[in-house]
Design a protein around this motif. Structure first.
Motif, PDB file in Angstrom:
ATOM      1  N   ALA A  40      -3.155 -16.608 -32.165  1.00 31.63           N
ATOM      2  CA  ALA A  40      -4.452 -16.091 -32.607  1.00 31.63           C
ATOM      3  C   ALA A  40      -5.345 -17.239 -33.065  1.00 31.63           C
ATOM      4  O   ALA A  40      -6.564 -17.233 -32.815  1.00 31.63           O
ATOM      5  N   PHE A  41      -4.743 -18.209 -33.717  1.00 38.61           N
ATOM      6  CA  PHE A  41      -5.464 -19.394 -34.184  1.00 38.61           C
ATOM      7  C   PHE A  41      -5.987 -20.194 -32.994  1.00 38.61           C
ATOM      8  O   PHE A  41      -7.173 -20.533 -32.910  1.00 38.61           O
ATOM      9  N   VAL A  42      -5.079 -20.468 -32.031  1.00 37.53           N
ATOM     10  CA  VAL A  42      -5.442 -21.252 -30.847  1.00 37.53           C
ATOM     11  C   VAL A  42      -6.417 -20.474 -29.964  1.00 37.53           C
ATOM     12  O   VAL A  42      -7.384 -21.040 -29.433  1.00 37.53           O
ATOM     13  N   GLY A  46     -10.127 -21.491 -28.727  1.00 38.57           N
ATOM     14  CA  GLY A  46     -10.438 -21.632 -27.310  1.00 38.57           C
ATOM     15  C   GLY A  46     -11.634 -20.792 -26.890  1.00 38.57           C
ATOM     16  O   GLY A  46     -12.499 -21.255 -26.143  1.00 38.57           O
ATOM     17  N   VAL A  47     -11.699 -19.547 -27.374  1.00 36.41           N
ATOM     18  CA  VAL A  47     -12.813 -18.660 -27.021  1.00 36.41           C
ATOM     19  C   VAL A  47     -14.126 -19.218 -27.566  1.00 36.41           C
ATOM     20  O   VAL A  47     -15.157 -19.229 -26.873  1.00 36.41           O
ATOM     21  N   ALA A  48     -14.100 -19.693 -28.807  1.00 34.18           N
ATOM     22  CA  ALA A  48     -15.320 -20.240 -29.410  1.00 34.18           C
ATOM     23  C   ALA A  48     -15.809 -21.462 -28.636  1.00 34.18           C
ATOM     24  O   ALA A  48     -17.012 -21.605 -28.375  1.00 34.18           O
ATOM     25  N   VAL A  49     -14.884 -22.337 -28.252  1.00 37.23           N
ATOM     26  CA  VAL A  49     -15.260 -23.535 -27.492  1.00 37.23           C
ATOM     27  C   VAL A  49     -15.830 -23.143 -26.133  1.00 37.23           C
ATOM     28  O   VAL A  49     -16.822 -23.713 -25.665  1.00 37.23           O
ATOM     29  N   VAL A 114      -2.847 -12.451 -38.887  1.00 39.14           N
ATOM     30  CA  VAL A 114      -3.512 -12.629 -37.596  1.00 39.14           C
ATOM     31  C   VAL A 114      -5.011 -12.820 -37.775  1.00 39.14           C
ATOM     32  O   VAL A 114      -5.617 -13.721 -37.179  1.00 39.14           O
ATOM     33  N   ALA A 115      -5.630 -11.983 -38.616  1.00 42.30           N
ATOM     34  CA  ALA A 115      -7.072 -12.096 -38.830  1.00 42.30           C
ATOM     35  C   ALA A 115      -7.434 -13.430 -39.465  1.00 42.30           C
ATOM     36  O   ALA A 115      -8.410 -14.078 -39.077  1.00 42.30           O
ATOM     37  N   SER A 116      -6.631 -13.851 -40.438  1.00 39.67           N
ATOM     38  CA  SER A 116      -6.936 -15.111 -41.109  1.00 39.67           C
ATOM     39  C   SER A 116      -6.712 -16.296 -40.181  1.00 39.67           C
ATOM     40  O   SER A 116      -7.462 -17.275 -40.222  1.00 39.67           O
ATOM     41  N   LEU A 117      -5.686 -16.193 -39.306  1.00 38.56           N
ATOM     42  CA  LEU A 117      -5.450 -17.264 -38.349  1.00 38.56           C
ATOM     43  C   LEU A 117      -6.589 -17.359 -37.342  1.00 38.56           C
ATOM     44  O   LEU A 117      -7.028 -18.453 -36.980  1.00 38.56           O
ATOM     45  N   ALA A 118      -7.081 -16.196 -36.871  1.00 34.73           N
ATOM     46  CA  ALA A 118      -8.216 -16.197 -35.950  1.00 34.73           C
ATOM     47  C   ALA A 118      -9.451 -16.796 -36.623  1.00 34.73           C
ATOM     48  O   ALA A 118     -10.186 -17.586 -36.020  1.00 34.73           O
ATOM     49  N   GLY A 119      -9.650 -16.424 -37.884  1.00 32.68           N
ATOM     50  CA  GLY A 119     -10.766 -17.012 -38.628  1.00 32.68           C
ATOM     51  C   GLY A 119     -10.599 -18.506 -38.794  1.00 32.68           C
ATOM     52  O   GLY A 119     -11.568 -19.267 -38.698  1.00 32.68           O
ATOM     53  N   GLY A 120      -9.347 -18.940 -39.013  1.00 26.04           N
ATOM     54  CA  GLY A 120      -9.086 -20.375 -39.113  1.00 26.04           C
ATOM     55  C   GLY A 120      -9.385 -21.096 -37.807  1.00 26.04           C
ATOM     56  O   GLY A 120      -9.897 -22.222 -37.812  1.00 26.04           O
ATOM     57  N   GLY A 121      -9.077 -20.433 -36.682  1.00 24.08           N
ATOM     58  CA  GLY A 121      -9.387 -21.031 -35.381  1.00 24.08           C
ATOM     59  C   GLY A 121     -10.881 -21.202 -35.186  1.00 24.08           C
ATOM     60  O   GLY A 121     -11.342 -22.211 -34.646  1.00 24.08           O
TER      61      GLY A 121
END
Length: 236
Positions: A40-42, A46-49, A114-121
């Motif tokens: 989720a972090f990675v 990747g999506v943001a980039v 998961v949510a916090s990891l996505a936010g961290g990504g």
């Protein structure tokens, strides 16, 4: 595609390599985050980039059309190269600060991992967008002759740029991250400050050399390195 251009393109990824992503991912794993959740972090990163890259492309093309006369001038290229040299020196100072003031993320509860990891990504992606090397890399890749070459170049560049994060993630998916983290921690732990300070010195030297070349080009008939190094395609 020139060899010099490729070396410059990937050299940019190496000298500005983001160790923060790998450090954050390793810290998460050390605190018990499941390897699957690390995706989720990675993935968010990747999506943001990808989104920002798609937005940057037309913007850079528009700016490139406006700046065509500027980029055709050795004087302006020397000035731009001087700015890049100053930016490298600034990045060296940032690396020195990172070496002397390490940052560590706070742990999160299991329910919102998961949510916090996505936010961290997404937050990690913001540090990438703030890095001047990112738009430079996108602009250089846009000079490739085909869209496929452009995409492959950008994917390869981001893998090199985020090599610490990629290494930790792949190791975790194969279940060998504990051994890898232990070995990396044993090696880099006591040497972290020295390595980052050494990296800062290398960046500072590169910045001074690039800045010096720009000054020489402005003062005489010398052609700035930027005129050749930013070309990823063969001269027609």
């Amino acid at each position: 595609m020139t060899l010099l251009g490729l070396l410059t393109f990937f050299g940019l990824a190496v000298v500005t390599m983001d160790v923060l992503g790998g450090v954050v991912a390793a810290t998460f794993l050390a605190r018990g985050i499941r390897p699957g959740h690390l995706l989720a972090f990675v993935g968010a990163y990747g999506v943001a980039v990808l989104v920002v890259t798609l937005l940057l492309r037309p913007l850079l093309r528009l700016v490139g059309a406006w700046l065509a006369p500027v980029l055709g001038s050795e004087t302006w290229l020397s000035v731009i190269q001087g700015v890049i040299g100053v930016a490298l020196i600034g990045f060296a100072l940032y690396q020195r600060h990172s070496a002397l003031h390490p940052w560590e993320p706070k742990a999160r509860g299991a329910r919102d991992q998961v949510a916090s990891l996505a936010g961290g990504g997404l937050l990690l992606a913001l540090t990438t967008f703030a890095d001047p090397s990112f738009p430079i890399a996108v602009g250089m890749a846009m000079q490739a002759r085909t869209r496929l070459e452009e995409v492959l170049l950008l994917v390869a560049w981001n893998i090199v740029y985020q090599l610490p994060l990629v290494t930790v993630t792949v190791a975790s998916l194969f279940g060998v991250h504990e051994k890898v983290l232990a070995r990396l921690g044993a090696f880099f732990g006591p040497r972290r400050r020295a390595i980052l300070l050494g990296f800062a010195i290398v960046l500072a030297v590169c910045g001074l050399v690039v800045l010096g070349d720009a000054i020489v080009a402005l003062a005489g008939p010398h052609r700035p390195w930027l005129q050749d190094l930013l070309l990823l395609r063969d001269h027609a």
